[in-house]
Write a protein that holds these residues in place. Structure first.
Motif, mmCIF file in Angstrom:
data_model
loop_
_atom_site.group_PDB
_atom_site.id
_atom_site.type_symbol
_atom_site.label_atom_id
_atom_site.label_comp_id
_atom_site.label_asym_id
_atom_site.label_seq_id
_atom_site.Cartn_x
_atom_site.Cartn_y
_atom_site.Cartn_z
ATOM 1 N N GLN A 216 47.997 6.628 28.419
ATOM 2 C CA GLN A 216 46.667 6.497 28.146
ATOM 3 C C GLN A 216 46.006 8.071 27.869
ATOM 4 O OE1 GLN A 216 44.385 4.154 31.284
ATOM 5 N NE2 GLN A 216 45.410 2.275 30.549
ATOM 6 N N LEU A 217 46.386 8.757 28.972
ATOM 7 C CA LEU A 217 45.855 10.169 28.912
ATOM 8 C C LEU A 217 46.274 10.905 27.567
ATOM 9 C CD1 LEU A 217 46.256 11.234 32.547
ATOM 10 C CD2 LEU A 217 44.149 10.728 31.458
ATOM 11 N N GLN A 218 47.388 10.649 27.100
ATOM 12 C CA GLN A 218 47.919 11.201 25.937
ATOM 13 C C GLN A 218 47.079 10.679 24.703
ATOM 14 O OE1 GLN A 218 51.819 9.853 24.324
ATOM 15 N NE2 GLN A 218 52.456 11.673 23.312
ATOM 16 N N LYS A 219 46.714 9.477 24.609
ATOM 17 C CA LYS A 219 45.842 8.934 23.454
ATOM 18 C C LYS A 219 44.611 9.676 23.756
ATOM 19 C CE LYS A 219 44.530 4.352 21.533
ATOM 20 N NZ LYS A 219 45.126 4.702 20.295
ATOM 21 N N GLU A 220 44.101 9.653 24.777
ATOM 22 C CA GLU A 220 42.832 10.287 24.816
ATOM 23 C C GLU A 220 42.701 11.804 24.649
ATOM 24 O OE1 GLU A 220 41.568 9.309 28.930
ATOM 25 O OE2 GLU A 220 41.558 7.309 28.841
ATOM 26 N N GLU A 221 43.706 12.570 24.886
ATOM 27 C CA GLU A 221 43.480 13.740 24.619
ATOM 28 C C GLU A 221 44.370 14.203 23.262
ATOM 29 O OE1 GLU A 221 42.123 15.854 26.359
ATOM 30 O OE2 GLU A 221 41.485 14.951 28.311
ATOM 31 N N GLY A 222 44.937 13.536 22.789
ATOM 32 C CA GLY A 222 45.955 13.819 21.577
ATOM 33 C C GLY A 222 46.881 14.919 21.923
ATOM 34 N N MET A 223 47.655 14.837 23.295
ATOM 35 C CA MET A 223 48.478 15.835 23.371
ATOM 36 C C MET A 223 50.016 15.432 22.784
ATOM 37 S SD MET A 223 48.266 16.114 27.601
ATOM 38 C CE MET A 223 48.609 14.253 27.789
ATOM 39 N N GLY A 224 50.760 16.267 22.659
ATOM 40 C CA GLY A 224 52.271 16.149 22.666
ATOM 41 C C GLY A 224 52.955 15.939 23.884
ATOM 42 N N VAL A 225 54.038 15.218 23.984
ATOM 43 C CA VAL A 225 54.521 14.932 25.151
ATOM 44 C C VAL A 225 56.175 15.114 24.994
ATOM 45 C CG1 VAL A 225 55.160 13.509 27.193
ATOM 46 C CG2 VAL A 225 52.723 13.486 26.098
ATOM 47 N N LEU A 226 56.667 16.015 26.099
ATOM 48 C CA LEU A 226 58.276 16.210 26.066
ATOM 49 C C LEU A 226 58.608 15.422 27.359
ATOM 50 C CD1 LEU A 226 60.680 17.026 25.034
ATOM 51 C CD2 LEU A 226 60.362 19.355 26.292
ATOM 52 N N PHE A 227 59.239 14.226 27.222
ATOM 53 C CA PHE A 227 59.385 13.335 28.545
ATOM 54 C C PHE A 227 60.921 13.510 28.589
ATOM 55 C CE2 PHE A 227 59.780 9.989 31.199
ATOM 56 C CZ PHE A 227 58.364 9.724 31.487
ATOM 57 N N ILE A 228 61.345 14.136 29.859
ATOM 58 C CA ILE A 228 62.874 14.280 30.143
ATOM 59 C C ILE A 228 63.145 13.271 31.168
ATOM 60 C CG2 ILE A 228 64.355 15.816 31.198
ATOM 61 C CD1 ILE A 228 62.718 18.039 30.096
ATOM 62 N N THR A 229 64.288 12.495 30.931
ATOM 63 C CA THR A 229 64.650 11.367 32.038
ATOM 64 C C THR A 229 66.041 10.862 31.624
ATOM 65 O OG1 THR A 229 64.160 9.053 32.646
ATOM 66 C CG2 THR A 229 63.923 9.557 29.993
ATOM 67 N N HIS A 230 66.693 10.135 32.577
ATOM 68 C CA HIS A 230 68.083 9.821 32.415
ATOM 69 C C HIS A 230 68.017 8.155 32.253
ATOM 70 C CE1 HIS A 230 67.786 9.313 36.975
ATOM 71 N NE2 HIS A 230 68.361 8.240 36.561
ATOM 72 N N ASP A 231 66.878 7.593 32.088
ATOM 73 C CA ASP A 231 66.692 6.291 32.293
ATOM 74 C C ASP A 231 66.258 5.404 30.784
ATOM 75 O OD1 ASP A 231 65.872 3.501 32.655
ATOM 76 O OD2 ASP A 231 64.992 3.890 34.723
ATOM 77 N N MET A 232 66.996 4.956 30.170
ATOM 78 C CA MET A 232 66.873 4.526 28.789
ATOM 79 C C MET A 232 65.887 3.500 28.715
ATOM 80 S SD MET A 232 68.701 6.219 26.746
ATOM 81 C CE MET A 232 68.572 5.335 25.184
ATOM 82 N N GLY A 233 65.581 2.721 30.011
ATOM 83 C CA GLY A 233 64.432 1.823 29.781
ATOM 84 C C GLY A 233 63.188 2.373 29.955
#
Length: 623
Positions: A216-233
């Motif tokens: 939601q915040l990404q949509k409101e602010e127009g940010m790019g996001v680098l999301f680091i995880t080991h969970d494919m879900g």
């Protein structure tokens, strides 16, 4: 955004009027060790556009977190070396001075770390910590900064934001602390948000809240996001594109839909196959996870298991009306000011060869139940019987003997092993303590058990630090088996493991159950793993069992609102759901603290189907 690693060169045109927020080219990171420079990240490249989310996925040690720290320039410059190019809005970051880089962090790039409690200052209120970020970057000062901090807390959907400004981190739940971290990261409206495993340590319902909030915040602010995880879900829930890392390299890069539909690399296919999915459990009982043959890259299909449950005769473990409460100290000369009702009249049976799962969020009382059954803590009341023997009536010496029949596997295998003794000695120690044989017999048994849990006997002389997390958990399982117990209490024993290692350890536990007729009390908050491994499931909330029955009955037809809430929060590995913005649930788990004179109400239960019991709930429940 387009990825330019050797394994993925497909281009996606940027949105009209928007360029690349972050451009990484041939990023290489090395650390100085006693053996010289060792390369941890080897030539990774990618771009991120505004309003776009790129997931970097891989298991522990793959280099994904080092990639994020390299981009943020948070590595020790004397012990690390970062090469290549990192451009934020056409500004090269790797050539900036430390002072210039400090002005970029927080202002143009924000970062959310995995463990909020260790990232927040325990001696400062959360309001002051957010205001400090604003003050450092000359956005606000004084009362204006505090007012903006209040607005940010409200922005990340923290209820009663004005009153929470003066709270210290320890007084907030894990989900609320993570929201504070997000508020700090977004304080100066950065163009890029880096989220490093932001939900790994959180319960499934809190994880769902945080993922929806970031979207939601990404949509409101127009940010790019680098999301680091080991969970494919989680990747399927949030990412537009995905880069899969293994041993410091990008082995595959593509749109998230393409990764899930037609992954080319065997390691990627294994990560996807190992994701436990609700509804994939077998009608015939527990089922193995698919596994990867790393030599061939072939993913072996899950196989059905024979029925191991011994339904005749008395249960191997029987618990009746178990109660455990903790006093909250009052003043120096006064009694307790209240009590934590951690476990309240919990009852269940566990049969030979059966797995009963206790599930629920942190604070629901499931781990306290396991520790009370082991008598690691003493319950106030209730009955605990192992094959008809009331263990609460046993003295210390007889209880020590009884622990031959009931063993425990803890969540953190490293904390469970003595770093100063070899793993062979660690496995042999219980055998010798209970005087079950000679040192030679103990050594022989330790080597046999190492082979049984998928390690080699010649590893017996090594120390815990020389093994991976998954291998250490196997060692803890071997140690628990050294006394040939009838019951094993597994307390979040796979929750800290990477998804493919988790699949291996769960498969091992099911194989050992088949070989030795073991009974498991499997304590977990992971509903998808529980569905796969368990015969019976008991759902706990605020110290009470609210629903209990066969896994197929509870998961196929959940009745209690809390059970439905847990199941609805499980990430679904379906990228088509990624664009769905569901409402953020801001409810926190209620506190189990009660006044000293509190008398718990008498609960009523109804039978939803054969052996499927549900607590009758009131009008105050909302899903």
């Amino acid at each position: 955004m387009h990825a330019t690693s050797a394994v993925g060169t497909e281009r996606v045109a940027p949105k009209a009027g928007q360029g690349s927020v972050l451009s990484v080219r041939d990023l290489k990171t090395s650390f100085l060790t006693s053996r010289g420079w060792v390369e941890i990240v080897n030539g990774i490249s990618f771009d991120i556009d505004a309003e776009e989310t790129l997931a970097v996925v891989g298991e522990s040690g793959s280099g994904k977190s080092v990639t994020a720290l390299s981009i943020m320039r948070l590595l020790d410059p004397e012990m690390s070396r970062v090469e290549g190019s990192v451009r934020l809005a056409d500004r090269e970051l790797l050539t900036l001075s430390p002072a210039e880089m400090r002005s970029v962090r927080g202002l143009q790039m924000g970062m959310i770390f995995q463990e909020a409690m260790t990232s927040l200052n325990p001696l400062q209120t959360v309001g002051k910590q957010i205001a400090e970020v604003l003050t450092i970057h000359d956005r606000y000062s004084g009362q204006a900064a505090m007012k903006e901090a209040e607005r940010l807390l409200d922005r990340v959907r923290i209820p009663a934001a004005a009153s929470r400004l003066n709270d210290y981190p320890h007084s907030l739940s894990g989900g609320m602390r993570q929201r504070v971290m997000i508020a700090m990261a977004l304080a100066c409206k950065p163009r890029l948000l880096i989220a490093d495993e932001p939900t790994t340590a959180l319960d499934v319902t809190i994880q769902a809240q945080i993922l929806q909030l970031i979207k939601q915040l990404q949509k409101e602010e127009g940010m790019g996001v680098l999301f680091i995880t080991h969970d494919m879900g989680v990747v399927a829930e949030v990412a537009d594109r995905t880069v899969v890392m293994l041993e410091g390299r990008a082995v595959e890069s593509d749109t998230t839909e393409a990764i899930f539909e037609r992954a080319r690399n065997g390691y990627t296919r294994a990560l996807i196959a190992a994701v436990p999915k609700l509804g994939q459990g077998s009608e015939n009982g527990p089922q193995h996870f698919p596994t990867l043959d790393r030599k061939t890259g072939i993913v072996a299909a899950a196989r059905e298991r024979p029925d191991t449950v011994r339904r005749e005769g008395e249960p191997v473990l029987s618990v009746r009306n178990l109660v455990k409460r903790f006093d909250i100290p009052g003043g120096l000369f006064s009694g307790p000011s209240g009590r934590v009702h951690a476990v309240e009249k919990v009852s269940f049976d566990l049969r030979g060869g059966e797995t009963l799962a206790l599930v629920g969020e942190s604070g629901c009382g499931k781990s306290t139940t396991g520790r009370a059954i082991m008598r690691l803590i003493e319950p106030q009341s209730g009955e605990i019987s192992i094959e008809g023997t009331d263990i609460r009536a046993l003295d210390k010496e007889r209880m020590r003997d009884m622990r031959r029949h009931i063993q425990m596997i803890f969540q953190d295998p490293y904390a469970s092993l003595n770093p100063r003794i070899s793993i062979g000695d660690a496995i042999a120690e219980p055998f010798l303590t209970h005087k079950l044989g000679t040192k030679a017999q103990a050594r022989e048994k330790a080597m046999d058990l190492l082979e049984r849990v998928g390690l080699s006997a010649d590893m017996a002389s090594r120390f815990p630090s020389q093994f991976s997390g998954g291998q250490r958990q196997r060692i803890c399982i071997a140690r628990a088996l050294s006394l040939e117990p009838k019951v094993i209490v597994a307390d979040e024993s796979v929750s800290a493991l990477d998804v493919s290692i988790k699949a291996q350890v769960v498969n091992l536990m099911m194989d050992l159950q088949e070989q030795f007729g073991l009974s498991y009390l499997f304590i977990s908050h992971d509903m998808a793993v529980v569905e796969r491994i368990s015969h019976q499931v008991a759902v706990m909330y605020l110290g009470e069992i609210v629903e209990c029955g066969p896994v197929r009955a509870v998961f196929g037809n959940p009745q209690h609102p809390y059970t439905k809430r847990l199941m609805a929060a499980v990430p679904v590995p379906d990228p088509s759901r990624r664009k769905q913005l569901r409402p953020v649930n801001n409810e926190e788990v209620k506190s189990p603290i009660r006044p000293v004179d509190y008398v718990p109400p008498v609960r009523e239960y109804r039978e939803a189907s054969p052996a499927h019991i549900v607590q009758v709930w009131g009008d105050d429940w909302k899903v």
